[in-house]
Design a protein around this motif. Structure first.
Motif, PDB file in Angstrom:
ATOM      1  N   ALA A 187      34.830  38.446  27.577  1.00 49.61           N
ATOM      2  CA  ALA A 187      35.320  37.289  28.330  1.00 49.61           C
ATOM      3  C   ALA A 187      35.480  37.683  29.787  1.00 49.61           C
ATOM      4  O   ALA A 187      35.535  38.863  30.126  1.00 49.61           O
ATOM      5  CB  ALA A 187      36.665  36.827  27.773  1.00 49.61           C
ATOM      6  N   SER A 223      38.264  37.179  32.510  1.00 47.15           N
ATOM      7  CA  SER A 223      39.664  36.749  32.538  1.00 47.15           C
ATOM      8  C   SER A 223      40.197  36.643  33.957  1.00 47.15           C
ATOM      9  O   SER A 223      40.346  37.651  34.655  1.00 47.15           O
ATOM     10  CB  SER A 223      40.528  37.749  31.745  1.00 47.15           C
ATOM     11  OG  SER A 223      41.896  37.506  31.971  1.00 47.15           O
ATOM     12  N   ARG A 259      48.584  41.046  34.138  1.00 47.98           N
ATOM     13  CA  ARG A 259      48.494  42.469  33.784  1.00 47.98           C
ATOM     14  C   ARG A 259      49.799  42.965  33.167  1.00 47.98           C
ATOM     15  O   ARG A 259      49.792  43.827  32.294  1.00 47.98           O
ATOM     16  CB  ARG A 259      48.114  43.292  35.026  1.00 47.98           C
ATOM     17  CG  ARG A 259      46.701  43.018  35.516  1.00 47.98           C
ATOM     18  CD  ARG A 259      46.232  44.056  36.513  1.00 47.98           C
ATOM     19  NE  ARG A 259      47.007  44.041  37.746  1.00 47.98           N
ATOM     20  CZ  ARG A 259      46.758  43.250  38.791  1.00 47.98           C
ATOM     21  NH1 ARG A 259      45.756  42.396  38.755  1.00 47.98           N
ATOM     22  NH2 ARG A 259      47.519  43.312  39.878  1.00 47.98           N
ATOM     23  N   GLY A 307      33.011  44.833  37.632  1.00 49.22           N
ATOM     24  CA  GLY A 307      34.232  44.016  37.586  1.00 49.22           C
ATOM     25  C   GLY A 307      35.232  44.604  36.597  1.00 49.22           C
ATOM     26  O   GLY A 307      36.432  44.719  36.875  1.00 49.22           O
ATOM     27  N   THR A 308      34.724  44.988  35.444  1.00 46.70           N
ATOM     28  CA  THR A 308      35.557  45.585  34.392  1.00 46.70           C
ATOM     29  C   THR A 308      36.236  46.864  34.900  1.00 46.70           C
ATOM     30  O   THR A 308      37.422  47.098  34.657  1.00 46.70           O
ATOM     31  CB  THR A 308      34.669  45.897  33.165  1.00 46.70           C
ATOM     32  OG1 THR A 308      34.079  44.665  32.739  1.00 46.70           O
ATOM     33  CG2 THR A 308      35.460  46.514  32.033  1.00 46.70           C
ATOM     34  N   THR A 334      36.795  47.626  38.058  1.00 45.97           N
ATOM     35  CA  THR A 334      37.740  47.268  39.123  1.00 45.97           C
ATOM     36  C   THR A 334      39.089  46.929  38.493  1.00 45.97           C
ATOM     37  O   THR A 334      40.140  47.425  38.923  1.00 45.97           O
ATOM     38  CB  THR A 334      37.235  46.044  39.928  1.00 45.97           C
ATOM     39  OG1 THR A 334      35.956  46.360  40.444  1.00 45.97           O
ATOM     40  CG2 THR A 334      38.168  45.685  41.064  1.00 45.97           C
ATOM     41  N   GLY A 335      39.042  46.101  37.441  1.00 44.09           N
ATOM     42  CA  GLY A 335      40.274  45.756  36.723  1.00 44.09           C
ATOM     43  C   GLY A 335      40.928  46.992  36.128  1.00 44.09           C
ATOM     44  O   GLY A 335      42.144  47.169  36.198  1.00 44.09           O
TER      45      GLY A 335
HETATM   46  P1  ATP Z   1      28.619  42.225  34.545  1.00 44.08           P
HETATM   47  O1  ATP Z   1      28.087  43.293  35.491  1.00 44.08           O
HETATM   48  O2  ATP Z   1      27.819  42.145  33.308  1.00 44.08           O
HETATM   49  O3  ATP Z   1      28.886  40.912  35.204  1.00 44.08           O
HETATM   50  P2  ATP Z   1      31.377  42.920  34.924  1.00 44.08           P
HETATM   51  O4  ATP Z   1      32.259  43.886  34.234  1.00 44.08           O
HETATM   52  O5  ATP Z   1      31.046  43.216  36.357  1.00 44.08           O
HETATM   53  O6  ATP Z   1      30.066  42.762  34.053  1.00 44.08           O
HETATM   54  P3  ATP Z   1      33.070  40.699  35.721  1.00 44.08           P
HETATM   55  O7  ATP Z   1      33.161  39.330  35.147  1.00 44.08           O
HETATM   56  O8  ATP Z   1      32.783  40.861  37.144  1.00 44.08           O
HETATM   57  O9  ATP Z   1      31.984  41.452  34.807  1.00 44.08           O
HETATM   58  O10 ATP Z   1      34.451  41.446  35.407  1.00 44.08           O
HETATM   59  C1  ATP Z   1      34.982  41.461  34.092  1.00 44.08           C
HETATM   60  C2  ATP Z   1      36.456  41.216  34.137  1.00 44.08           C
HETATM   61  O11 ATP Z   1      37.127  42.287  34.830  1.00 44.08           O
HETATM   62  C3  ATP Z   1      36.915  39.972  34.863  1.00 44.08           C
HETATM   63  O12 ATP Z   1      36.763  38.815  34.091  1.00 44.08           O
HETATM   64  C4  ATP Z   1      38.390  40.283  35.124  1.00 44.08           C
HETATM   65  O13 ATP Z   1      39.157  40.055  33.972  1.00 44.08           O
HETATM   66  C5  ATP Z   1      38.335  41.797  35.377  1.00 44.08           C
HETATM   67  N1  ATP Z   1      38.374  42.015  36.839  1.00 44.08           N
HETATM   68  C6  ATP Z   1      37.348  41.929  37.712  1.00 44.08           C
HETATM   69  N2  ATP Z   1      37.802  42.112  38.980  1.00 44.08           N
HETATM   70  C7  ATP Z   1      39.122  42.323  38.890  1.00 44.08           C
HETATM   71  C8  ATP Z   1      40.184  42.545  39.840  1.00 44.08           C
HETATM   72  N3  ATP Z   1      39.939  42.618  41.150  1.00 44.08           N
HETATM   73  N4  ATP Z   1      41.438  42.691  39.367  1.00 44.08           N
HETATM   74  C9  ATP Z   1      41.690  42.644  38.040  1.00 44.08           C
HETATM   75  N5  ATP Z   1      40.769  42.395  37.116  1.00 44.08           N
HETATM   76  C10 ATP Z   1      39.503  42.249  37.517  1.00 44.08           C
END
Ligand code: ATP
Length: 326
Positions: free
Chosen positions: A74, A76, A85, A107-108, A110-111
């Motif tokens: 997902a 989020s 968090r 993104g994952t 970063t979180g």
């Molecule tokens: P893909 O490269 O396949 O898109 P991804 O991991 O980069 O995968 P994202 O949707 O960018 O996919 O990030 C996944 C999740 O990580 C987000 O939905 C969010 O819950 C979390 N996330 C991303 N950026 C942040 C942030 N700055 N702070 C906290 N959580 C974050």
């Protein structure tokens, strides 16, 4: 001696084939090392919603060959907030989960980096994305399978393109990165490949269309990464169609077919190695790192480095297309 007892595991962001093989490896790696392992459904959102369940060895039976992710994924928005968090951390604490393995993209991570710092929690990341756009690993899980899916599709399009002497623009995934377009383009003999990393030289493309295509080709395939600055396959096809009404121009957007299917042997092996390595990294006291593969060896890259640096396309591969499409 590690004090680690319980690990939480999630998949997040875009799903990628091979995530299940990675889940299996993390679960079995934990059980092998006498750790409890909890599956968290729907990425960070499941951590907030307490959608968490303990896993056993047989929870991951018969999944190495399946696409998608049994833990679901997902995006989020709530996890981007401090309150979200906090809820997530309380749910982990309640169950005694003292470390996390997260499978996903930038993104994952970063979180994970933010959460790990905020709550002093050891977290190890496994690169899972079809885009292959992560620094700190030669290959991300899912990339090889997606590559083969694209090549199979382009081969089929080539058959019909040749039958009608058509010019096809085929769009593949890659908002910011052209790895998938570049490699699949080379593997399928594309006449040109347009990637976000390189500004599209329209004059050069035009030159090729006027000279190469007209004179010597029975069909032409141009691979376009969705993030190309020109605006994807539809835009570029419109532009070319206007300039060259003599061509029979067609567009195919491969879309989500690229994410599905049974993972390739390569992705399964990478996922198995990285999954077990992630558990071993936690046991060795590592935190805020991504495990990756470099020259066939497992390496560790801090999240900060993986997120800051951009993995470059191989210029030799870019040059190869110019040579091979004469
Ligand atoms: P893909 O490269 O396949 O898109 P991804 O991991 O980069 O995968 P994202 O949707 O960018 O996919 O990030 C996944 C999740 O990580 C987000 O939905 C969010 O819950 C979390 N996330 C991303 N950026 C942040 C942030 N700055 N702070 C906290 N959580 C974050």
């Amino acid at each position: 001696m590690s004090t680690l007892k319980s690990v939480g595991l999630l998949t997040s962001g875009g799903d990628a084939p091979g995530m299940n093989a990675a889940i299996r490896a993390v679960v079995r790696g934990c059980i092998y090392h006498n750790l409890r392992i909890f599956g968290i459904r729907r990425g960070y959102q499941g951590m907030i919603d307490d959608d968490i369940e303990e896993m056993q060895s047989n929870s991951v039976s018969n999944i190495i060959q399946t696409g998608g992710t049994i833990l679901k994924s997902a995006r989020s928005m709530e996890f981007k907030t401090a309150e979200g968090r906090k809820k997530a951390f309380e749910n982990l604490r309640k169950r005694g989960i003292d470390a996390l393995v997260v499978i996903g993209g930038d993104g994952t991570f970063t979180g994970a980096r933010i959460f790990g710092e905020e709550y002093d929690m050891p977290i190890v990341g496994i690169p899972g994305t079809i885009d292959n756009d992560l620094y700190g690993t030669d290959y991300t899980i899912g990339y090889d399978t997606a590559l083969n899916t694209v090549v199979e599709a382009v081969d089929k399009i080539r058959d019909t393109a040749t039958a009608h002497s058509r010019l096809f623009f085929i769009e593949v995934m890659g908002r910011d990165a052209g790895f998938l377009a570049l490699r699949s383009g080379i593997a399928s003999g594309a006449e040109a490949i347009l990637v976000p990393e390189v500004k599209t030289d329209y004059t050069q493309l035009n030159h090729f269309l006027e000279n190469g295509f007209k004179k010597s080709k029975t069909s032409s395939i141009v691979l376009v990464a969705e993030g190309d600055e020109i605006g994807g396959a539809i835009k570029i096809a419109e532009k070319v169609g206007k300039a060259h009404p003599e061509y029979d121009v067609r567009v195919t957007i491969l879309g989500h077919i690229q994410r599905g299917g049974s993972p390739s042997a390569f992705d399964r092996v990478s996922a198995s190695r990285l999954g077990v390595s992630a558990v071993e990294a936690l046991l060795a006291g590592k935190r805020s790192i991504m495990v990756g593969l470099s020259n066939k060896e497992v390496i560790h890259t801090p999240f900060s480095q993986a997120l800051k640096n951009k993995k470059a396309l191989n210029p030799q591969l870019l040059e190869l297309t110019n040579i091979l499409s004469i």
